[in-house]
Write a protein that holds these residues in place. Structure first.
Motif, mmCIF file in Angstrom:
data_model
loop_
_atom_site.group_PDB
_atom_site.id
_atom_site.type_symbol
_atom_site.label_atom_id
_atom_site.label_comp_id
_atom_site.label_asym_id
_atom_site.label_seq_id
_atom_site.Cartn_x
_atom_site.Cartn_y
_atom_site.Cartn_z
ATOM 1 N N ALA A 59 0.821 -1.220 0.000
ATOM 2 C CA ALA A 59 0.000 0.000 0.000
ATOM 3 C C ALA A 59 0.852 1.267 0.000
ATOM 4 C CB ALA A 59 -0.923 -0.006 1.221
ATOM 5 N N GLY A 60 2.182 1.090 -0.110
ATOM 6 C CA GLY A 60 3.064 2.257 -0.131
ATOM 7 C C GLY A 60 3.262 2.892 1.223
ATOM 8 N N GLN A 61 3.077 2.123 2.286
ATOM 9 C CA GLN A 61 3.238 2.634 3.642
ATOM 10 C C GLN A 61 4.471 1.989 4.293
ATOM 11 O OE1 GLN A 61 -0.480 1.678 5.539
ATOM 12 N NE2 GLN A 61 -1.573 3.364 4.589
ATOM 13 N N PRO A 62 5.022 2.656 5.290
ATOM 14 C CA PRO A 62 4.657 3.990 5.789
ATOM 15 C C PRO A 62 5.060 5.088 4.807
ATOM 16 C CG PRO A 62 6.561 3.125 6.974
ATOM 17 C CD PRO A 62 6.088 2.021 6.082
ATOM 18 N N GLU A 63 4.465 6.255 4.984
ATOM 19 C CA GLU A 63 4.708 7.347 4.045
ATOM 20 C C GLU A 63 6.148 7.836 4.108
ATOM 21 O OE1 GLU A 63 2.284 7.185 6.190
ATOM 22 O OE2 GLU A 63 0.426 7.084 5.009
ATOM 23 N N ASP A 64 6.740 7.825 5.285
ATOM 24 C CA ASP A 64 8.121 8.264 5.448
ATOM 25 C C ASP A 64 9.056 7.304 4.711
ATOM 26 O OD1 ASP A 64 10.203 9.917 7.043
ATOM 27 O OD2 ASP A 64 10.751 7.837 7.433
ATOM 28 N N ALA A 65 9.869 7.841 3.807
ATOM 29 C CA ALA A 65 10.711 7.002 2.949
ATOM 30 C C ALA A 65 11.727 6.199 3.758
ATOM 31 C CB ALA A 65 11.435 7.872 1.918
ATOM 32 N N GLU A 66 12.296 6.812 4.782
ATOM 33 C CA GLU A 66 13.284 6.087 5.588
ATOM 34 C C GLU A 66 12.636 4.907 6.310
ATOM 35 O OE1 GLU A 66 16.347 6.764 9.352
ATOM 36 O OE2 GLU A 66 15.283 8.481 8.476
ATOM 37 N N ALA A 67 11.468 5.147 6.913
ATOM 38 C CA ALA A 67 10.774 4.067 7.611
ATOM 39 C C ALA A 67 10.351 2.981 6.634
ATOM 40 C CB ALA A 67 9.549 4.627 8.343
ATOM 41 N N ARG A 68 9.884 3.377 5.449
ATOM 42 C CA ARG A 68 9.494 2.379 4.451
ATOM 43 C C ARG A 68 10.693 1.546 4.010
ATOM 44 N NH1 ARG A 68 7.019 5.575 1.517
ATOM 45 N NH2 ARG A 68 8.450 5.876 -0.227
ATOM 46 N N GLY A 69 11.845 2.179 3.888
ATOM 47 C CA GLY A 69 13.056 1.448 3.540
ATOM 48 C C GLY A 69 13.444 0.447 4.616
ATOM 49 N N ARG A 70 13.350 0.860 5.865
ATOM 50 C CA ARG A 70 13.667 -0.058 6.975
ATOM 51 C C ARG A 70 12.701 -1.230 6.994
ATOM 52 N NH1 ARG A 70 13.580 2.981 12.429
ATOM 53 N NH2 ARG A 70 14.255 0.915 13.162
ATOM 54 N N LEU A 71 11.405 -0.952 6.765
ATOM 55 C CA LEU A 71 10.416 -2.011 6.768
ATOM 56 C C LEU A 71 10.646 -2.965 5.594
ATOM 57 C CD1 LEU A 71 7.902 -3.120 8.195
ATOM 58 C CD2 LEU A 71 6.509 -1.708 6.670
ATOM 59 N N THR A 72 11.024 -2.421 4.444
ATOM 60 C CA THR A 72 11.305 -3.262 3.277
ATOM 61 C C THR A 72 12.467 -4.206 3.564
ATOM 62 O OG1 THR A 72 10.514 -1.544 1.763
ATOM 63 C CG2 THR A 72 11.928 -3.256 0.834
#
Length: 439
Positions: free
Chosen positions: A395-408
Motif C-alpha cells: 500500500a506504499g506505507q509507511p509514508e516516510d521514505a526512511e521508515a518504508r526502507g527499513r520495513l522493506t
C-alpha cells in the motif's frame, strides 16, 4: 497425584527473580515458548535444584472439532520429556476453526475460546482428550478457561461438564479460580456451584491470577494483582480439598519481585488456613485420581464433529472476519471479544517482531487494527507479522521514505524459508518477488 506445593509461572522477564524467590517448589512454563534442545539456562538451574517444571500448552485446541494435531502433540510430549515433568497441561478450549470439515478457509483465533457445553462438544472433547493421553508420556491435566461470551443452548453447567469429562476420560483438572471469577462476572455463573459440582479430587493443581473490569466485563489479563474475590474462591476450594499445587500466573506488567512474593504469601495463607481437617472427605468425583472405570467408547461420528465445526467456524468468523453474528449470541459481547482478540494479536505480533512497532512508532497499533479487520489470522504469529508488513508495503506505507526502507529490508530478510545469506543474487530474487506482488 504428585504434590507440587507453591509455584509461579516462569517467564523470561522474571527468570532471575524467580530463581531468587524463597519457597518456590515448582514452576510452569508455556510449552510453545520452549525449545527442548535449547532450554533456558534459568530453567536448567531450577531443575538442578530440584524445582519441578511443568509445560503448559496453549495451542493444541482440544475443544476444537478436529482431532488433535499429531505434530503439536509430539512437540508437547518432547517438552515434557526434556523437562522431566510429572504431567503436562492444556486447555478446554478451541483456538482454530474452518478447514476441511467445513470446506472453508482455516481461521486462527490466537486465543482460547470457550467450548459449548453440549453433548456434541463433550463427545468430541472426550475423544480428543483420549487421543492426547495416548500420545503423551505423562498424565494430562486440562484447564477451565475464562470467557467473555456465552454459547446459546448449552445443556450443562461448567461443573457438570467437567465432572462428565473426568468420569469418561480419567483426565486430571487444572482449576483456574481466576477464570471461575471471570465467568461469574461475565456470564453470571456461581463459582460456589461450580465447585459443588466438579470433581475436586481430580484436581492436579490450581491457577491464581489477576485481571481488571471495564464496562461491566472482567478481563482475565494476567497483568494485574490478584483481587480479593479470586482469593475468596481459592479459599472456598481449599476448604473442600487441599490442592496438590497452587500457582501464581503473571504474563505482563511485571511488578517488583517483592510484590510477587507478597501475592505468593497470600496464596499460601489462603490454602493453609482453609485446608480440610485431617481425614475429612472432600466433595467431588469418587475417582480421586481422575481414574475412569468407563469402558472403551466408540468413535465420535463424523457428523458430530461436523456440527461442532460449523458452529465454531461461524463464531470465529464473526469474531475475526466480520461475518454476521450467529443466532443467539450477544452481539455487544461479540464486539468486546472481537476487539480483545485483535488487541492480543497486535500485542503478540509486537513481541514476535519488536522491530515493527519500533519502525512504525505510534502508528503501529492503529495500522495493525486496520490490517487485522480485513485479514483474519490463518497461520502463526510470525506469519502474521510478515503478512502485516507486506500489506503495508504493497500500500506504499509507511509514508516516510526512511521508515518504508527499513520495513522493506526487514521484510526481505525474513520473508523466505531461511534468513538472507547476504549474497546479492538472493536479495535480488526476493526483492523481485516482492515487486511482482506489488505489481
Amino acid at each position: 497425584m504428585k504434590h507440587l506445593g507453591t509455584g509461579i509461572g516462569w517467564r523470561p522477564e522474571i527468570a532471575d527473580a524467580v530463581e531468587r524467590m524463597p519457597g518456590i517448589d515448582w514452576v510452569e512454563a508455556v510449552a510453545e515458548n520452549l525449545c527442548p534442545g535449547h532450554l533456558p539456562d534459568s530453567l536448567l538451574r531450577l531443575r538442578e535444584r530440584g524445582v519441578t517444571v511443568v509445560p503448559h500448552g496453549v495451542s493444541l485446541g482440544l475443544g476444537g472439532a478436529d482431532r488433535p494435531d499429531e505434530t503439536r502433540l509430539a512437540a508437547l510430549a518432547e517438552r515434557a520429556e526434556a523437562l522431566g515433568s510429572p504431567l503436562v497441561t492444556e486447555h478446554i478450549a478451541f483456538v482454530r476453526a474452518g478447514g476441511p470439515l467445513t470446506a472453508s478457509q482455516p481461521l486462527e483465533a490466537g486465543h482460547l475460546l470457550p467450548v459449548p457445553r453440549t453433548r456434541d462438544a463433550l463427545d468430541v472433547l472426550c475423544e480428543n482428550v483420549r487421543i492426547a493421553q495416548d500420545a503423551l508420556p505423562v498424565p494430562l491435566a486440562v484447564e477451565n478457561i475464562a470467557a467473555v461470551i456465552s454459547w446459546p443452548g448449552e445443556e450443562m453447567t461448567e461443573g457438570q461438564f467437567l465432572y462428565e469429562l473426568v468420569e469418561r476420560t480419567g483426565v486430571r483438572l487444572l482449576i483456574d479460580v481466576a477464570n471461575l471469577h471471570t465467568n461469574h462476572v461475565n456470564r453470571g455463573e456461581d463459582p460456589g456451584k461450580a465447585l459443588d459440582e466438579l470433581p475436586v479430587e481430580a484436581i492436579a493443581y490450581v491457577h491464581v491470577a489477576g485481571g481488571f473490569a471495564r464496562d461491566g466485563v472482567w478481563h482475565d489479563s494476567h497483568a494485574h494483582p490478584v483481587p480479593e474475590p479470586v482469593l475468596a474462591i481459592l479459599s472456598d476450594l481449599a476448604a473442600r480439598v487441599t490442592p496438590p499445587g497452587v500457582l501464581l500466573e503473571r504474563d505482563e506488567n511485571f511488578p517488583a519481585p517483592g510484590e510477587l512474593e507478597r501475592e505468593l504469601d497470600a496464596i499460601r495463607e489462603r490454602v493453609r488456613t482453609r485446608a480440610p481437617a485431617s481425614g475429612e472427605c472432600a466433595t467431588g468425583a469418587a475417582s480421586a485420581a481422575g481414574e475412569s472405570s468407563a469402558t472403551a467408547p466408540s468413535a465420535v461420528p463424523a457428523a458430530t464433529r461436523q456440527r461442532l465445526a460449523l458452529a465454531q467456524t461461524a463464531l470465529l468468523s464473526a469474531l475475526v472476519a466480520g461475518t454476521p453474528a450467529p443466532e443467539g449470541f450477544d452481539r455487544a459481547r461479540l464486539t468486546v471479544q472481537s476487539r480483545a482478540l485483535t488487541g492480543k494479536r497486535a500485542d503478540v505480533v509486537a513481541k514476535v517482531a519488536p522491530e515493527l512497532p519500533e519502525i512504525l512508532g505510534k502508528a503501529y497499533r492503529a495500522r495493525f487494527f486496520a490490517y487485522a479487520q480485513a485479514r483474519p489470522m490463518s497461520g502463526g504469529y510470525r506469519r502474521d507479522a510478515l503478512d502485516f508488513a507486506e500489506r503495508l508495503l504493497l500500500a506504499g506505507q509507511p509514508e516516510d521514505a526512511e521508515a518504508r526502507g527499513r520495513l522493506t529490508r526487514w521484510w526481505l530478510e525474513r520473508s523466505g524459508p531461511a534468513p538472507l545469506d547476504g549474497r546479492p543474487v538472493t536479495r535480488w530474487l526476493r526483492a523481485a518477488r516482492f515487486a511482482l506482488r506489488r505489481g
